[in-house]
Design an enzyme around this catalytic site. Structure first.
Site, PDB file in Angstrom:
ATOM      1  N   ILE A 126      -4.406  -6.889  -4.080  1.00 43.86           N
ATOM      2  CA  ILE A 126      -5.229  -7.070  -5.151  1.00 43.86           C
ATOM      3  C   ILE A 126      -5.347  -5.752  -5.717  1.00 43.86           C
ATOM      4  O   ILE A 126      -5.798  -5.607  -7.005  1.00 43.86           O
ATOM      5  CB  ILE A 126      -6.532  -7.674  -4.752  1.00 43.86           C
ATOM      6  CG1 ILE A 126      -7.206  -6.353  -3.750  1.00 43.86           C
ATOM      7  CG2 ILE A 126      -6.530  -8.873  -3.997  1.00 43.86           C
ATOM      8  CD1 ILE A 126      -8.694  -6.613  -3.403  1.00 43.86           C
ATOM      9  N   ASP A 127      -4.987  -4.426  -5.174  1.00 43.03           N
ATOM     10  CA  ASP A 127      -4.973  -3.247  -5.761  1.00 43.03           C
ATOM     11  C   ASP A 127      -3.942  -2.813  -6.958  1.00 43.03           C
ATOM     12  O   ASP A 127      -4.442  -1.871  -7.561  1.00 43.03           O
ATOM     13  CB  ASP A 127      -5.119  -2.159  -4.763  1.00 43.03           C
ATOM     14  CG  ASP A 127      -5.949  -2.246  -3.686  1.00 43.03           C
ATOM     15  OD1 ASP A 127      -7.145  -2.933  -3.987  1.00 43.03           O
ATOM     16  OD2 ASP A 127      -5.825  -1.716  -2.695  1.00 43.03           O
ATOM     17  N   ARG A 267     -29.950  -0.673  -9.082  1.00 40.06           N
ATOM     18  CA  ARG A 267     -29.703  -1.513  -7.932  1.00 40.06           C
ATOM     19  C   ARG A 267     -28.134  -1.530  -7.669  1.00 40.06           C
ATOM     20  O   ARG A 267     -27.227  -1.271  -8.832  1.00 40.06           O
ATOM     21  CB  ARG A 267     -30.244  -2.926  -8.245  1.00 40.06           C
ATOM     22  CG  ARG A 267     -31.693  -3.048  -8.305  1.00 40.06           C
ATOM     23  CD  ARG A 267     -32.163  -2.583  -6.943  1.00 40.06           C
ATOM     24  NE  ARG A 267     -33.671  -2.732  -7.275  1.00 40.06           N
ATOM     25  CZ  ARG A 267     -34.563  -3.909  -7.215  1.00 40.06           C
ATOM     26  NH1 ARG A 267     -34.048  -5.009  -6.842  1.00 40.06           N
ATOM     27  NH2 ARG A 267     -35.736  -3.723  -7.326  1.00 40.06           N
TER      28      ARG A 267
END
Ligand code: F6P
Length: 343
Positions: A126-127, A267
Site C-alpha cells: 500500500i506504501d 483531535r
C-alpha cells in the site's frame, strides 16, 4: 511443471487477485500445478502448503487480505532458512516460486535467487514505495480509504471549528499522505521525506483562522519527523524480523503540540490498518491480475530472478536486483510543488 506461490509482508488489497490469475493461467494455459505456501516465507521453511485449484480460488477476486496468509518471516533470520526452502521445493517437485511481496519479501527472493533457488517476484504494498515499478497494487485502495476518511473528517472539523490531524501509513515514504492529502484538500501534509517545522505548521493553521477559516485538516504520515531531528515520532522500541521499527504516535503528538501552541481545539485520528483491509478498487484488481498473469508466464518460461512491473501502461519484467535497490520516496520538488495549496 509445478510452481509455488506465497504472499509475504503486510497484507494488501489485490493479493487474492494475483493468486487467482496465477492459478487460472497456470492450469488453463501452461497445464501446470500451483502449490500455495502459507504465511509468507514461513510456508516453504516449515512446509505449510496446499494445492491451489480453480475451485479453491473461486470468488476471491474482490476479497481483501490473502487466502494464503502472510507474515514478516525473514528466511535469512531462520536457522538453515534457505536450505529448508530448497528441501521443501524438492519434496514437492516445484520448479520455482512466485513471491508476492514488498521490499523485504522481494529482498529475500533476490537473495534466494542468488543462492540458486528459482523465484519470480510480484510487487505489492500500500506504501507504493518499491523501485522499478511505477505503481504497486494496494496503493490505490489505501488512497481511496484515506481520502474518504479525510472527507468525513472535514465536515466534522468544520462543524466544531477544530483542527483534525489524520495519521496515515507510510514509515519511510509519504505517498499515501501526499496523495490523500491533495485529494482531500488538506491544509497541511507532513511526509517522512521532508522533516517538518511545528512552528510553520501552526503558522499555516493560524493564518487560516485569520482568514476566517476556523478549522484545518493536517495529514501526517506515520514516519513524519520534526525538522529539529528530535523524536516527535514515538518509536515503540519493537522491531520486526527485517529490523523495521513499529511506528505510531505522531498523530497524538501533533494533536498536543498544535493545541498547546495555537490554543485551538485539536483531535487526532489514526487510520492504521483500516487502510490495508477490505475490497480492492477496480484499478488494483486489474493491476494485480495483470501482474499475476505476467508472473506465471515468466515462471513457465523459466525467466527466474525477474519481477513483473508496471511501466506507464505496460507490464514488463525487470531484474529483482533493480526492484530491491532502493525505496522509492516522494521527490522533495514534487512535495514542494503543492506548497501553494497548504494553509
Ligand atoms: O508495509 C506496509 C505497512 O502497512 C506500512 O505502511 C506500515 O508501516 C507497516 O506495514 C505496518 O506493519 P504491521 O502491520 O506489521 O504493523
Amino acid at each position: 511443471m509445478r510452481f509455488g506461490v506465497l504472499t509475504g509482508g503486510g497484507d494488501c488489497p489485490g493479493l487474492n487477485a494475483v493468486i487467482r490469475a496465477v492459478v487460472r493461467k497456470a492450469i488453463e494455459v501452461h497445464k501446470a500445478d500451483v502449490i500455495g505456501f502459507r504465511d509468507g516465507w514461513r510456508g516453504p521453511i516449515e512446509d505449510l502448503s496446499e494445492q491451489l485449484t480453480g475451485e479453491s480460488t473461486r470468488g476471491i477476486l474482490p476479497r481483501g487480505g490473502t487466502i494464503l496468509g502472510s507474515s514478516r518471516t525473514n528466511v535469512y533470520k531462520r536457522e538453515n532458512g534457505p536450505e529448508l526452502v530448497r528441501a521443501t521445493l524438492a519434496r514437492h517437485n516445484i520448479d520455482g516460486l512466485i513471491a508476492i511481496g514488498g521490499e523485504d519479501t522481494l529482498g529475500a527472493a533476490h537473495r534466494l535467487q542468488q543462492d540458486g533457488i528459482n523465484v519470480v517476484g510480484v510487487p505489492k504494498t500500500i506504501d507504493n514505495d518499491l523501485g522499478a515499478t511505477d505503481q504497486t497494487f494496494g496503493f490505490d485502495t489505501a488512497l481511496h480509504v484515506a481520502t474518504e476518511a479525510i472527507d468525513r473528517l472535514h465536515t466534522t472539523a468544520e462543524s466544531h471549528n477544530r483542527i483534525l490531524v489524520i495519521e496515515v501509513m507510510g514509515r519511510s515514504a509519504g505517498w499515501i499522505a501526499l496523495h490523500s492529502g491533495i485529494a482531500g484538500g488538506a491544509d497541511v501534509i507532513l511526509i517522512p521525506e521532508v522533516p517538518f517545522d511545528i512552528d510553520e505548521v501552526c503558522r499555516l493553521i493560524k493564518r487560516r483562522h485569520a482568514r476566517g477559516r476556523y478549522f484545518s485538516i493536517v495529514v501526517a504520515a506515520e514516519g513524519a519527523t520534526p525538522r529539529e531531528g528530535t523524536t516527535m515520532t514515538i518509536n515503540t522500541g519493537e522491531t520486526d524480523e527485517f529490523g523495521h521499527p513499529r511506528l505510531g504516535g505522531i498523530g497524538q503528538r501533533l494533536e498536543r503540540e498544535i493545541e498547546s501552541r495555537t490554543g485551538y481545539e485539536t483531535r487526532a485520528t489514526v487510520l492504521g490498518h483500516v487502510q490495508r483491509g477490505g475490497t480492492p478498487t477496480a484499478f488494483d484488481r486489474v493491476l494485480a491480475t495483470r501482474l499475476g498473469l505476467a508472473a506465471i508466464d515468466a515462471a513457465a518460461a523459466g525467466q527466474w530472478g525477474m519481477m513483473t512491473a508496471l511501466h506507464a501502461t505496460r507490464i514488463e519484467l525487470v531484474p529483482l536486483s533493480e526492484a530491491v535497490k532502493e525505496v522509492r520516496r516522494v521527490p522533495v520538488e514534487e512535495y514542494q510543488r503543492y506548497g501553494v495549496l497548504f494553509g
